[in-house]
Design an enzyme around this catalytic site. Sequence first.
Site: not given
Length: 270
Positions: A156-157, A160
Site C-alpha cells: 500500500h501507499h 497507510k
Amino acid sequence: MTLKIAIAGAGGRMGRQLIQAVHSAEGVELGAAFERKGSSLVGTDAGELAGIGHLGVAVSDDLESQKDKFDLLIDFTRPEGTLEHIAFCVANNKKMVIGTTGFDENGKTAIKAASDKIAIVFASNFSVGVNLVFKLLEKAAKVMGDYCDIEVIEAHHRHKVDAPSGTALSMGEHIAKTLGRDLKTHGVFCREGITGERKRDEIGFSTIRASDVVGEHTVWFADIGERVEISHKASSRMTFANGAVRAGKWLENKANGLFDMTDVLDLNNL
C-alpha cells in the site's frame, strides 16, 4: 425514495472519492459531509472539495446539526472516530457502511453490539474483485491448504497507518477458517534473525509500504515444484468507493444486522 448519504472524513483521499461515487450513482444523493472538529475544510462545498463542482452541501464538523439530512453514514476514517460515529448513529437510527480498518477486539465488539440496533455493512475491502478473491482463496485452501506453504503479501501507499492491511488479514481469516485453523495462533507477521524452519501450518504475512500504491494483494499456495498465486491489484480508490455506495443502497431496506460484502454481492450462493 432517494437514499441520503453522509460521508465521514470527506476531505481525505477516500472521502473525496466517496463524494464522487455518491454523486454519480443512481438512487442516492449526498446529504451531508463531515470532517474532524476544527478542520480548515469546514464550510467548504463538498462537491468543490471533490473536484466535481458546487453541490450545495457544506462540510460540517457537527453530526448533530446535520442529523435530519442523511439516512446512512459511510465511514472510512480511524477507529476512534468511527466508534464515536457508531454511537451517534445508534442514538439517531442511522445505517452505516464502515470501511475503517485497524479495530481492536473491543472495537469489533462495539460494532457487533451496534448492529443489534441499526443495519451495518462492515468490510475490510469494498472492491467487488477482492471479495471474489476471498471466495477463490477458500476454494484454493480447501484443495491445497494442508499440503503447501501459504503466504500473504500486500503493498500500500506510504500514508497507510496499519499493517498488515485489513484486507490481508481478511484473506488470512478466510483461509484459516477453511482449514480449521485460528489465525491468532497460526498467523506469522514478522520474521527476523534465526527463525528456525517454517512450520507447515503457518500463514505468513509480508507488508510493503511505498509511494502511492493504491492496494495490491497476492496469496501464495506454494508446494514443492509448483506455486499457485491469487492476486488483486487496485489502480483507483473509486473501486472501493463505488462498492461502498453499492453496499449502502443494499442496506436501504434493512432495519438492523451486521453484514459484509459477501452478503451484498450474494457470494455464498456461487
